[in-house]
Write a protein that holds these residues in place. Structure first.
Motif, mmCIF file in Angstrom:
data_model
loop_
_atom_site.group_PDB
_atom_site.id
_atom_site.type_symbol
_atom_site.label_atom_id
_atom_site.label_comp_id
_atom_site.label_asym_id
_atom_site.label_seq_id
_atom_site.Cartn_x
_atom_site.Cartn_y
_atom_site.Cartn_z
ATOM 1 N N TYR A 215 0.821 -1.216 0.000
ATOM 2 C CA TYR A 215 0.000 0.000 0.000
ATOM 3 C C TYR A 215 0.853 1.264 0.000
ATOM 4 O O TYR A 215 0.379 2.343 0.322
ATOM 5 C CB TYR A 215 -0.969 -0.023 1.182
ATOM 6 N N VAL A 216 2.129 1.106 -0.328
ATOM 7 C CA VAL A 216 2.999 2.272 -0.492
ATOM 8 C C VAL A 216 2.951 2.683 -1.962
ATOM 9 O O VAL A 216 2.418 1.964 -2.805
ATOM 10 C CB VAL A 216 4.446 1.937 -0.061
ATOM 11 N N LYS A 217 3.498 3.838 -2.242
ATOM 12 C CA LYS A 217 3.471 4.335 -3.621
ATOM 13 C C LYS A 217 4.663 3.852 -4.436
ATOM 14 O O LYS A 217 4.672 3.929 -5.656
ATOM 15 C CB LYS A 217 3.464 5.861 -3.621
ATOM 16 N N THR A 249 -2.075 4.450 9.057
ATOM 17 C CA THR A 249 -2.648 5.569 8.313
ATOM 18 C C THR A 249 -2.902 5.228 6.852
ATOM 19 O O THR A 249 -3.668 5.920 6.184
ATOM 20 C CB THR A 249 -1.724 6.809 8.349
ATOM 21 N N PHE A 250 -2.257 4.190 6.338
ATOM 22 C CA PHE A 250 -2.435 3.960 4.900
ATOM 23 C C PHE A 250 -2.625 2.503 4.501
ATOM 24 O O PHE A 250 -3.096 2.229 3.402
ATOM 25 C CB PHE A 250 -1.256 4.542 4.105
ATOM 26 N N ILE A 297 -1.739 15.300 -7.653
ATOM 27 C CA ILE A 297 -2.913 15.703 -6.871
ATOM 28 C C ILE A 297 -3.302 17.137 -7.201
ATOM 29 O O ILE A 297 -4.466 17.462 -7.409
ATOM 30 C CB ILE A 297 -2.620 15.557 -5.360
ATOM 31 N N SER B 26 -1.986 11.540 4.682
ATOM 32 C CA SER B 26 -1.584 10.142 4.587
ATOM 33 C C SER B 26 -2.372 9.408 3.520
ATOM 34 O O SER B 26 -1.809 8.678 2.714
ATOM 35 C CB SER B 26 -1.788 9.450 5.938
ATOM 36 N N MET B 28 -3.916 10.606 0.975
ATOM 37 C CA MET B 28 -3.672 11.085 -0.386
ATOM 38 C C MET B 28 -2.288 10.683 -0.874
ATOM 39 O O MET B 28 -2.088 10.357 -2.029
ATOM 40 C CB MET B 28 -3.812 12.606 -0.443
ATOM 41 N N MET B 29 -1.323 10.729 0.028
ATOM 42 C CA MET B 29 0.054 10.513 -0.395
ATOM 43 C C MET B 29 0.432 9.040 -0.444
ATOM 44 O O MET B 29 1.286 8.646 -1.210
ATOM 45 C CB MET B 29 1.006 11.235 0.565
ATOM 46 N N GLN B 30 -0.141 8.245 0.431
ATOM 47 C CA GLN B 30 0.397 6.904 0.582
ATOM 48 C C GLN B 30 -0.544 5.818 0.081
ATOM 49 O O GLN B 30 -0.157 4.959 -0.680
ATOM 50 C CB GLN B 30 0.732 6.666 2.057
ATOM 51 N N GLY B 31 -1.801 5.831 0.533
ATOM 52 C CA GLY B 31 -2.690 4.740 0.191
ATOM 53 C C GLY B 31 -2.969 4.690 -1.301
ATOM 54 O O GLY B 31 -3.230 5.708 -1.926
#
Lengths: 341, 252
Positions: A215-217, A249-250, A297, B26, B28-31
């Motif tokens: 789930y990291v970019k 958090t992600f 974004i 978090s 927006m940037m990571q998931g």
């Protein structure tokens, strides 16, 4: 010595990852293993003694118990070689899972699907022994959890290969197309645990479920978050808390990780050893990727090629990162055939 | 070029970040974000008359149920679109053999989606079997979204009938028979297994269909399928429904 293990369920009380195994035995050998019950294919619910749980939840814990006992019994043997016992282990686990499924599965589902398995779980880990200043290490893998070797010089280096349908994918490709698992432990298939043997210098062993890295970019972000949470901590316990707070958090899945550093005496020594690597990851990979993600974004749909530029940057940086990340795989350690096969 | 960090635009990005909460940042940037496309194929022949309201209700709630499962797993949906293909029988119903919608973006176009589904009437079809395989082929040929970090391409089909074989009347297809249809089940199988838009990780085929040709062959041989053998899903338990949603939402 540092022994670090964390199990962060996505939903409290319903995590399908078992608590990881991270143990050092009396003879100095050790093991890290993670077990990720597969919630997609193993979501069938069972009831036992008034408790309701999914097949994935049960399978990861059952296999964890069996593997823990197996290592505790065998790790002390002089010259213990997991590969020599693998066929016996596979047969034992098959028998265990089939027996358990038979006991639990009173009202089989009417659903017909090759997506649904009874009691499915991954297993990924490493047994290691320190001899003459080097590690002899055997990885065990079934499914898409991963085991790594971590050093200050080369960072995170992958030791296992995902069992997925189709041609092998690198870590960047698999990040953007979660593959379908071709092999995992379950109650019905002739699963296989792949064993590979390594001869390694000083370093750290890490086993992680896919919630850590899926789930990291960008693949380097998993290593970065692992080190960054460590660098912000004054103790292993604080590191665990920081790691949990970061990943919750992600991560879109349960997160479990086991890590053992046999040589580093405390987190202070580890922070000193990895300070330079942490900085390099931030400068070279994380900040450029983050900056580009923000541009995407901010473009708010008026892309103007920004997404393409972001994708190109990912590829370029991945080509750089993979040089060390895949270095132990590129040495092509030969899968060890099971002794009785 | 930023003098501090050397990256174009990075400082301005940091300034923007400070305006957002940590959780917003978090996510927006990571998931990673999912693009979900769903094509619903609904048998709208007269034999479905006693089931059509239940099927329409299930179709309308499917979006909410899937979204709920993915939300609970913190899988962020960037865009979700739904398309509907109502099918009957090309050998009996002429130009009423198909009623096809465009993709509706949900929740923005929820009213239009609900109106389209609610407007379907169970009529025609002649005798069994029906043209379910053609509907499935058209569903596979949808303009699937190429965007998103991760994708789900989901086809859900409800029917109470077996299917005409695709090779039926190969030389003299009915007037309104669509162009570009596979000539037999093998070709349709290739469309499912080898379509570059339908990857092994993204595609799911859910069949609420009886244990009859060709649904039984499809569920036995195609990858990433789930069949609930039934007349259009009647009798589906909530446990099995949850199992289906989990198999769609999660990696497998």
């Amino acid at each position: 010595m540092i022994v670090f293990s964390v199990n962060l369920p996505k939903i409290a009380g319903k995590g399908e990852d078992a608590n990881p195994l991270a143990e050092i035995y009396e003879n100095g050998s050790g093991v890290t293993v993670v077990f990720d019950g597969l919630g997609g294919s193993g979501s069938t619910k069972y009831e036992l003694d008034g408790n309701v749980f999914t097949g994935a939840w049960f399978a990861s814990r059952l296999v964890k118990c069996a593997i823990a006992v197996w290592f505790r019994n065998l790790a002390a043997l002089p010259g213990f070689d997991p590969a020599e016992h693998m066929k016996q282990l596979e047969n034992g686990l098959r028998e265990l899972l089939r027996h358990a499924a038979g006991k639990l599965d009173h009202t089989p589902s009417k659903l017909r699907s090759n997506l649904i398995r009874r009691l499915p779980t991954t297993l990924s880990g490493v047994y290691f022994r320190f001899e003459n200043g080097r590690y002899l290490a055997w990885t065990l893998n079934a499914g898409d959890s991963r085991t790594y070797f971590l050093t200050p010089q080369s960072g995170l280096q992958i030791l296992t290969e995902d069992d997925e349908v189709g041609p092998p994918k690198d870590a960047l490709l698999s990040l953007y197309g979660d593959g379908r698992i071709s092999n995992c432990l379950d109650a019905d298939s002739e699963f296989k645990i792949t064993v590979k043997k390594y001869d390694l210098p000083a370093g750290i062993f890490v086993s992680a479920s896919d919630g850590c890295f899926d789930y990291v970019k960008f693949p380097a972000q998993f290593e970065y978050f692992l080190l960054d949470t460590m660098m912000r901590s004054g103790s292993v316990d604080e590191w665990k808390v920081n790691f949990l707070n970061e990943f919750k958090t992600f991560a879109g899945d349960d997160v479990s990780i086991a890590l053992i550093s046999r040589e580093m005496k405390d987190i202070g020594e580890m922070k000193a050893a990895f300070a330079e690597r942490h900085e390099l990851l931030a400068q070279k990979y994380v900040q450029p990727i983050d900056a580009m993600e923000w541009k995407v974004i901010e473009s708010e749909g008026n892309d103007n090629g920004i997404s393409s530029a972001r994708n190109e940057l990912r590829k370029t940086l991945w080509e750089e990162y993979r040089k060390d990340y895949e270095i132990l795989m590129s040495e092509e350690p030969k899968p060890i055939p099971n002794a009785e096969r | 070029m930023c003098g501090s960090c050397g990256h174009v635009g990075y400082l301005s990005a940091i300034e923007k970040k400070e305006e957002r909460s940590y959780e917003e940042e978090s996510s927006m940037m990571q998931g990673l974000k999912y693009t979900v496309d769903i094509v619903m194929c609904i048998d709208a022949t007269a034999s479905m008359k006693h089931l059509i309201d239940q099927v329409k209700s299930n179709a309308i709630r499917f979006y909410d149920d899937l979204r709920d499962v993915m939300d609970k797993k913190n899988k962020v949906i960037d865009q979700l679109r739904v398309r509907v293909i109502a099918f009957r029988d090309f050998w009996a119903d002429g130009k009423l053999s198909l009623e096809i919608s465009d993709f509706f973006i949900l929740p923005d176009h929820r009213d239009q989606f609900n109106t389209f589904v609610s407007g379907l009437r169970a009529t025609g079809g002649g005798n069994l079997p029906e043209s379910g395989l053609e509907a499935l082929a058209i569903a596979m040929q949808s303009a699937w979204s190429p965007h998103g970090d991760k994708r789900r391409n989901i086809i859900v089909l409800w029917t109470d009938a077996s299917t005409h074989p695709l090779e039926k009347d190969a030389r003299y297809k009915p007037k309104y028979y669509p162009e570009g249809m596979p000539k037999d089940l093998n070709e349709l199988t290739d469309m499912w297994e080898e379509n570059p838009s339908l990857t092994p990780s993204s595609k799911r085929l859910i069949l609420y269909a009886p244990d009859k040709y060709a649904w039984n062959e499809i569920s036995a041989n195609w990858s990433n399928t789930i069949q609930y053998p039934s007349t259009a899903g009647s009798g589906l338990s909530s446990l099995d429904y949850q199992t289906i949603l989990d198999a769609i939402a999660n990696s497998v």
